[in-house]
Write an enzyme that holds these catalytic residues in place. Structure first.
Site, short mmCIF file in Angstrom:
data_model
loop_
_atom_site.label_atom_id
_atom_site.label_comp_id
_atom_site.label_asym_id
_atom_site.label_seq_id
_atom_site.Cartn_x
_atom_site.Cartn_y
_atom_site.Cartn_z
CD GLU A 32 34.67 142.53 51.96
OE1 GLU A 32 34.76 143.32 52.90
OE2 GLU A 32 35.38 141.51 51.86
CD GLN A 63 29.42 132.92 50.80
OE1 GLN A 63 30.21 133.24 49.91
NE2 GLN A 63 29.54 133.34 52.05
CG HIS A 109 34.69 140.06 55.35
ND1 HIS A 109 34.63 140.06 53.98
CD2 HIS A 109 34.20 138.85 55.75
CE1 HIS A 109 34.14 138.90 53.55
NE2 HIS A 109 33.87 138.15 54.60
CB THR A 133 41.35 126.41 51.61
OG1 THR A 133 39.93 126.25 51.71
CG2 THR A 133 41.83 127.47 52.59
CD GLU A 168 39.61 133.53 55.36
OE1 GLU A 168 39.84 132.91 56.41
OE2 GLU A 168 38.59 133.36 54.67
CG ASP A 184 37.40 130.48 56.83
OD1 ASP A 184 38.45 131.00 57.27
OD2 ASP A 184 36.74 130.97 55.90
CD GLU A 187 35.82 134.64 52.04
OE1 GLU A 187 36.24 133.86 52.92
OE2 GLU A 187 34.63 135.02 51.98
CE LYS A 226 32.90 131.14 52.20
NZ LYS A 226 33.74 132.34 52.23
CG ASP A 266 37.53 130.58 52.38
OD1 ASP A 266 37.36 129.52 51.76
OD2 ASP A 266 36.67 131.10 53.12
NE ARG A 305 32.58 136.04 47.85
CZ ARG A 305 33.10 135.84 49.05
NH1 ARG A 305 32.44 135.13 49.95
NH2 ARG A 305 34.28 136.32 49.36
MN MN Z 1 36.63 132.66 54.59
#
Ligand code: MN
Length: 410
Positions: free
Chosen positions: A351, A228, A123, A245, A191, A116, A189, A241, A221, A225
């Site tokens: 975000e 993370q 971002h 996915t 993607e 990834d 996420e 993560k 994904d 948070r």
């Molecule tokens: Mn990602």
């Protein structure tokens, strides 16, 4: 004149006109098989692939076709285009069409490895500002290297698979010590996933990398948070993560996306020569994410475009091989979260809610900073052609409560 199919549902408002022909694996109760989407139907590919090696269709996965290489990709696409556009084939082909409504979609290919990336500048700026402050937002390497991390192929699941909220080690900024807890900042996420169709052993150029790509899928994904933030120094994301996915079930081929190629944006720092694009290798694909609370209507929480990426998948794949790293048939490359410049084009709740400080109001009246149990996320994407659109279908997943904690972990 725009080509049309004799399949009536493949005309007009559909993700899957004759120009698309995406590849998937379906099960209608008679066993999993390879199929191509056309309108609201699926063509059972093995039943009509006369003249092609039957071994290509022996397993319910597109890996064998990918491994056969670009000449076979072209031959198969040409054959399917002819069968589904020329009325003369209707009587022979129509018996092998199955309604999509009655099938379960499975993983379209076996994921060999999963990487990834982190390649949309908006971002990277947003997340970097929240995690490190505006002065250090963009990592020093970011304008030179398409950075990424090696993820887990085992985490990749097909659209529709429920996703359980993860447990993990969490330490907030004001906590003295870490604790083991369920993630309270579980996120998505938005993607795009590129699928490597032909293998490499040694360095490949950006042009060669582009030729290696078989097709693309939507990719979510899922990201914890709070896990993370505590774990990512200095080796990057790990367990945050690894929960899941999700990918969309239909592989939209590179061939179908040819008319929608576009260039990556102006360079803010010259790239080293090996990373320069010899031709447009990004695509103009409109993307959106909808969030539906359990039992409630959905709210579109972001709209953006794949053309927001700073690096194309071909550049990422080229860079991936520079170390000598071998690439395999079925390798999956996540683009990185796709955020545009405005608040309503951000590709993650991190975000959108600016780290949880600015709750988002849904059409149901509820608010969200991060995902709640029961929430269903749906990613959609499409390239708009002249009189048709190349759609990706839907990439969905519902958040389920965290599993019970085993005694030994309490
Ligand atoms: Mn990602």
């Amino acid at each position: 004149m725009t080509m049309t199919s004799w399949v009536s549902s493949a005309k007009g408002d559909t993700d899957f006109p004759i120009q698309n022909l995406p590849y998937g694996v379906f099960d209608d109760g008679m066993g999993a098989r390879m199929g191509v989407a056309i309108g609201e139907m699926i063509l059972d590919v093995a039943k009509v692939a006369h003249g092609l090696d039957p071994a290509l269709f022996a397993a319910p996965s597109w890996n064998a076709v990918m491994a056969a290489g670009p000449d076979i990709w072209s031959a198969l696409r040409a054959r399917l285009t002819d069968l589904l556009s020329d009325e003369a084939h209707k009587d022979a082909v129509a018996p092998h069409l199955i309604p999509q409504a009655g099938v379960t979609m499975q993983m379209p290919f076996t994921v060999a490895e999963y990487t990834d990336f982190y390649a949309a500048k908006n971002h990277a700026m947003n997340v970097g500002t929240m995690f490190r402050g505006p002065e250090n937002a963009l990592p020093a390497n970011w304008l030179s290297i398409p950075i990424g991390y090696n993820g887990r192929a085992s985490s990749v699941v097909v659209s529709g698979t429920p996703v359980q909220r993860p447990w993990g080690q969490i330490k907030g900024p004001d906590d003295d010590l870490p604790r083991f807890d369920t993630s309270k900042r579980f996120d998505l996420e938005l993607e795009f996933g590129a699928i490597v169709g032909t293998p490499s052993n040694g360095m490949v150029s950006v042009a060669e990398a582009d030729e290696m790509i078989f097709g693309y899928v939507l990719l979510n994904d899922w990201s914890a948070r709070d896990i993370q933030a505590w774990e990512y120094h200095p080796l990057g994301p790990f367990q945050s993560k690894a929960t899941a996915t999700t990918i969309s079930p239909w592989i939209v081929t590179k061939a179908a996306l040819e008319p929608f190629r576009t260039t990556t944006p102006e360079r803010e720092r010259p790239l080293l020569p090996y990373l320069n694009e010899p031709a447009p290798m990004l695509y103009d694909i409109a993307l959106e994410v909808a969030l539906a609370p359990e039992g409630g209507e959905e709210t579109v929480i972001t709209r953006t475009n794949y053309n927001q990426m700073y690096y194309s998948a071909a550049q990422q794949l080229c860079h991936h091989t520079t170390s000598g790293c071998a690439m395999r048939v079925g390798d999956l490359l996540g683009s990185g979260t796709i955020s545009g410049p405005t608040k309503d084009s951000r590709g993650s709740l991190l975000e959108i809610s600016w780290g949880g400080k600015e709750p988002l109001t849904l059409t149901t009246g509820e608010t969200r900073t991060f995902l709640e149990d029961g929430d269903t996320l749906t990613l959609r994407g499409a390239a708009q052609g002249d009189g048709y659109r190349i759609g990706f279908g839907e990439c969905t997943g519902q958040v389920m409560p965290a599993p019970a904690l085993p005694d030994w972990a309490q």
